[in-house]
Design an enzyme around this catalytic site. Sequence first.
Site, mmCIF file in Angstrom:
data_model
loop_
_atom_site.group_PDB
_atom_site.id
_atom_site.type_symbol
_atom_site.label_atom_id
_atom_site.label_comp_id
_atom_site.label_asym_id
_atom_site.label_seq_id
_atom_site.Cartn_x
_atom_site.Cartn_y
_atom_site.Cartn_z
ATOM 1 N N HIS A 10 0.825 -1.212 0.000
ATOM 2 C CA HIS A 10 0.000 0.000 0.000
ATOM 3 C C HIS A 10 0.855 1.255 0.000
ATOM 4 O O HIS A 10 0.475 2.288 -0.540
ATOM 5 C CB HIS A 10 -0.994 -0.024 1.165
ATOM 6 C CG HIS A 10 -2.154 -0.911 0.878
ATOM 7 N ND1 HIS A 10 -2.253 -2.175 1.370
ATOM 8 C CD2 HIS A 10 -3.226 -0.732 0.074
ATOM 9 C CE1 HIS A 10 -3.361 -2.742 0.901
ATOM 10 N NE2 HIS A 10 -3.967 -1.886 0.117
ATOM 11 N N GLU A 25 -10.458 -11.015 -5.106
ATOM 12 C CA GLU A 25 -9.047 -10.906 -4.731
ATOM 13 C C GLU A 25 -8.581 -12.076 -3.868
ATOM 14 O O GLU A 25 -7.440 -12.128 -3.431
ATOM 15 C CB GLU A 25 -8.767 -9.569 -4.035
ATOM 16 C CG GLU A 25 -9.664 -9.240 -2.879
ATOM 17 C CD GLU A 25 -9.383 -7.851 -2.283
ATOM 18 O OE1 GLU A 25 -8.369 -7.217 -2.606
ATOM 19 O OE2 GLU A 25 -10.217 -7.401 -1.476
ATOM 20 N N ASP A 73 -4.044 -8.225 -4.250
ATOM 21 C CA ASP A 73 -4.233 -9.313 -3.298
ATOM 22 C C ASP A 73 -4.407 -10.651 -3.997
ATOM 23 O O ASP A 73 -3.983 -11.675 -3.472
ATOM 24 C CB ASP A 73 -5.442 -9.025 -2.392
ATOM 25 C CG ASP A 73 -5.055 -8.070 -1.281
ATOM 26 O OD1 ASP A 73 -3.994 -8.292 -0.668
ATOM 27 O OD2 ASP A 73 -5.780 -7.090 -1.055
ATOM 28 N N CYS A 114 -9.311 -3.191 -10.587
ATOM 29 C CA CYS A 114 -8.791 -2.003 -9.912
ATOM 30 C C CYS A 114 -7.447 -2.273 -9.233
ATOM 31 O O CYS A 114 -6.914 -1.404 -8.554
ATOM 32 C CB CYS A 114 -9.805 -1.465 -8.909
ATOM 33 S SG CYS A 114 -10.191 -2.643 -7.617
HETATM 34 C C1 PEP Z 1 -6.160 -5.144 -4.683
HETATM 35 O O1 PEP Z 1 -5.995 -5.970 -3.780
HETATM 36 O O2 PEP Z 1 -5.793 -5.347 -5.861
HETATM 37 C C2 PEP Z 1 -6.804 -3.866 -4.412
HETATM 38 C C3 PEP Z 1 -7.140 -3.051 -5.383
HETATM 39 O O3 PEP Z 1 -7.018 -3.515 -3.104
HETATM 40 P P1 PEP Z 1 -5.883 -3.065 -2.093
HETATM 41 O O4 PEP Z 1 -4.636 -2.795 -2.895
HETATM 42 O O5 PEP Z 1 -6.383 -1.874 -1.383
HETATM 43 O O6 PEP Z 1 -5.732 -4.257 -1.205
HETATM 44 MG MG MG Z 2 -7.001 -5.778 -1.911
#
Ligand code: PEP
Ligand code: MG
Length: 592
Positions: free
Chosen positions: A198, A440, A464, A511
């Site tokens: 993140h 995910e 994820d 996403c």
């Molecule tokens: C992901 O897991 O791809 C996602 C978009 O969510 P995050 O990165 O916030 O876990």
């Molecule tokens: Mg995620």
Amino acid sequence: MEERKSQEVILRGIGGSPGICIGKAYLVDKEGVDVVKKYIVSEESLSAEVGRFKTAVKKAGEALRRIIDDTPEEFRQHVQILETHVVVLEDKMLYDRTIDMIEKERINAEWALKKVVSLVKPKFENMSDDYLKQRAEDITHVSNRIMENLVGADPVDIARIDKRVILVARELSPEETSQIKLERIKGFVANRGGRDSHTGIIARTLEIPAVLGVGNATLKIKNDDIIIVDGKAGTVVVNPTEQTLLETEERRERYEMKKALVARKSHLPARSKDGIRISVMGNIELPEEVVSVLDHGGDGIGLYRTEFQYLSRPNLPSEEMLFENYKDVIDVMGKRPVTIRTLDINGDKTVNYIRDNQERNPALGLRAIRYCLKKPEIFKTQLRAILRAAAYGNVRILIPMISGVEEVEQAVQLLDEAAQHLEQQGIAHNRNVPVGIMIEVPSAVITADILAEKVDFFSIGTNDLIQYTLAIDRGNRHVAHLYQPLHPAILRMIKQTCEVARTAGIKTYMCGEMAGEPLYAPILLGLGVDELSTNPQTIPQVKDAIRSIDTTDVGDFMDAVMRQTTPDAVEALVAEKYGAVDEKDDHLKQEH
Ligand code: PEP
Ligand code: MG
């Protein structure tokens, strides 16, 4: 890794966020409390030393009480843990014994505290009662707070840094990264972290160059050293020569020019060569970033990571605060879709004031929807705020980390209850919003047909999905080379999800960070992804990539892609056919 060239030193890490910056290093070393030293205190300084300890305890108590007092009444049960900490602070076992040890052994307060903790903690750890066992953690938290006050190591307050500098840290949490003030911080370097952690994602959103996973940056770089951060190549040059500085400056200018070139077309829709319009949306963490999505030509918000509203404060936000927040985003986006993802905390995004259980495997723990279903009152507060905001625009609700259908059913049930209460209270809201789930977790792909019956759309979270499918911690630099979006397992999972969704008559969006890699766009469209969402600054490049694809001829190409057995072979194939897309982005592309 390190390479020497005259007096300059080149450190290698992982490109966390593209861009080049040159500036002075500013070290933030919050783990300094670990390096406590022992020294003997003279007889006449003993009472002052005890006084120093008492002040440190008092300060820790005041800080805890402030957090407790700031917590709204309805969330009082969540501060219980902090109340325990206040008690532990003044507990005889810790407080009296440390004072005793300072006086008897004539040692400094830090050393005495460290010794007492090492004596007391194992007693709790060895208790058979689980509750008492967990008190060992409380002792760690409390003693760390006192220790920070003793050694004067203020927890890093990134928001307060007021120089134009490049941050160098062992690790920056997503919460700290999100506090970075763009006008001050030019870039950052961290010992730890992977590209799709993140922290990396936020750096890309903020558009500041970042190199992560360097390993020894905080040892090799000193405060005020001149450093060059190249977030594309994943390198940090310490004390660069004149020649290197000149070359870098030229490269930086070329990079900015290319970026400006691509940006010029960013406000036009992304249509493939054969005229298929693909929406390219933006991912945001904070409401302020919504402007950046529009500036970069985003067609909407494909992912609003709402957890940052919870991370950057001392207590839980109220319904009103959340509502205002969501409404702000919706107001700016007008008729464009705004996908609000419900709270995805824990995992690598911990919230101090609701840290009521310490997990050994947080990524596999009480994260996201699991946490929300366990704490329905926190979840419902958010759902009410979303439903109220939905009355003002085009909202989609997205639920993270779904691993089975019961979670969807329970979440929808809570959503219905929230809507009913709003209805009864006569508060304006809109229940008629599409509800989708993040795909995910591998079990969600495998049971996608069951899940598709219950939801209006899927959104694939590759960050994820890769982590959980390939068993690669997304924040661990040691396995970063195995974090491969083009792995055949991942491609097959995306394909299966899209096919199942199509049969069920729902759309599949993406996403995760994979959606932001222009080179992957032909593959993603070929696999059947209907919409892409990425960090705002990559929207123009993704749109550009879509414009050079003819979807009528991806069929044969995809057959060849799916026959490949390694990520490298897939990459070679896409680079061969769509290389032009990549070459245009030469300076923007990330190296893994
Ligand atoms: C992901 O897991 O791809 C996602 C978009 O969510 P995050 O990165 O916030 O876990
Ligand atoms: Mg995620």
